[in-house]
Enzyme design. Sequence first.
Site, PDB file in Angstrom:
ATOM      1  N   HIS A 139      43.624  53.259  27.199  1.00  0.00           N
ATOM      2  CA  HIS A 139      42.972  51.834  27.431  1.00  0.00           C
ATOM      3  C   HIS A 139      42.426  51.657  25.783  1.00  0.00           C
ATOM      4  CE1 HIS A 139      44.274  52.951  31.026  1.00  0.00           C
ATOM      5  NE2 HIS A 139      44.643  51.772  31.619  1.00  0.00           N
ATOM      6  N   ASP A 160      34.570  48.333  35.539  1.00  0.00           N
ATOM      7  CA  ASP A 160      35.704  47.372  36.857  1.00  0.00           C
ATOM      8  C   ASP A 160      36.801  48.461  37.006  1.00  0.00           C
ATOM      9  OD1 ASP A 160      33.787  45.433  36.737  1.00  0.00           O
ATOM     10  OD2 ASP A 160      34.944  44.843  35.343  1.00  0.00           O
ATOM     11  N   GLU A 166      29.212  39.910  39.444  1.00  0.00           N
ATOM     12  CA  GLU A 166      30.135  39.563  38.277  1.00  0.00           C
ATOM     13  C   GLU A 166      30.691  38.172  38.103  1.00  0.00           C
ATOM     14  OE1 GLU A 166      33.023  41.698  37.271  1.00  0.00           O
ATOM     15  OE2 GLU A 166      31.871  43.703  37.210  1.00  0.00           O
TER      16      GLU A 166
END
Length: 525
Positions: free
Chosen positions: A92, A155, A266
């Site tokens: 990623h 997240d 957030e």
Amino acid sequence: MEVAMVSTRASLLILILSLCSPYKFIQSPMDFGPLNLLPTTTTASSDFGRILFHSPAAVLRPQSSGDISMLLSFLSGSSLSKVTVAARGAGHSIHGLAQALDGIVVEMRSLPAEMEFHRGGEGQVSYADVSGGVMWIELLEQSLKLGLAPRSWTDYLYLTVGGTLSNAGISGQTFKHGPQISNVLQLEVVTGRGEIVKCSPSKDADLFNAVLGGLGQFGIITRARILLQEAPQKVTWVRAFYDDFSIFTRDQELLVSIPDLVDYVEGFIVLNEQSLHSSSIAFPATVDFSPDFGTKNSPKIYYCIEFAVHDYQHKNTNVHHLSQGSRQMRHMVSQLYSVEVSYFDFLNRVRMEEMSLRSVGLWEVHHPWLNMFVPKAGVADFRDLLMDKISPDSFEGLILIYPLRDRWDTNTSVVIPDSGSTDRAMYVVGILRSANPDPEDGCSHHCLQELLLRHRRIADTAGARLGAKQYLGHHPTPSGWHQHFGQRWEQFAERKARFDPLRILGPGQGILPRTQDVAAAAYGS
């Protein structure tokens, strides 16, 4: 066992000789046990960013820390070898940071997914010893069976433990518990010299601090001891909408100032209908919000705070005191929504968005992302800079923005802004743009390069004017990295010289490239 080790050593020797040979006589995939020479179409030449595609000469699929140690020991002991090595977790990275052009990629997911749990008694800590290739979702699933869970998260959970610890690991819990690198008690690391070292804040502390947030430059994390806490039963998940940026940030700062009552904070910018709906996929409540986004020449921007409170089913749970904070919030009238979900579903919320994007072919696309740490005092100016550089009506993706408190260990390798004051609070801003390469109506190569150039200008301008720093950084030149580290550059370079003197590790970062002079100096020639 001894026969297998001899076989692996022989495979490594053959591999290194083939890679060093000017004739490159190995042209097709060959099996070397845990080492495989693969064609250029291997997944090790790509990543989530889909921006750079650097093909390695080989891929190592280790079965133990010893396999990685053996590889790096061979390379560090060979004056002929110019081969570099990159550790790859779940793939990623954004800008080819886990790639190794003509080098060797170590697939960390091949390590056995070992997890051992220790529940501390009264006054003692609970922790998990896990392989560096374990994904956080796997750790969560197993720890919840014991009623435990890590304190700090990202997240998205389908990332490896070693991968996020090599960066920092941040999310909405960071204001309360610090980043993931502040919640690790011990590491097992294979240095660039091939040494297997167990390190902690009290044992080989310099290596421990160097590797945490070290971008894979000093060693490969093969095992980590992760701090655990009691897991809540449920989560009250809340979203509130705003049409004023100053009120939006004021309320975010209010929430992070009461960490005893709030567990996650957030926020994101709502630019258009697409960003409103895509960011609501995982939120299981009906959002009755139909804002006027204005026109292309005069856009109207909105903002959303997302916060959560853990419910431990205790008598004095924070949920019952939530109204103390929410009563002081100044969101748009009637634009506050809440829902109760399981702890697992809340933490795994981004997976639902991934599945939705995959279903329409919009997950495996270009991701020219930019993540910044912005000093608190400069966040309004950064917002204005950002709005000058993007078109709200056509933006595809999500823009995250939320505050972090001062819970960072400055001994680690992570670089955060120097606010120049005692208040070291800062904001995370993540420009998580997607660029569909569809040839008919998508983003062409030229379009992608324009987006990357735009993000580079934002990063450079914010750095010069506001003292902002990149997170998950990418700089096109070593001098850019030098400027990024600033006063900490000498410490970074000294640690590199000590733990990876031949600059074998992390070639995709481009921080301290390997050269002929480096190898010659290391061998005194």
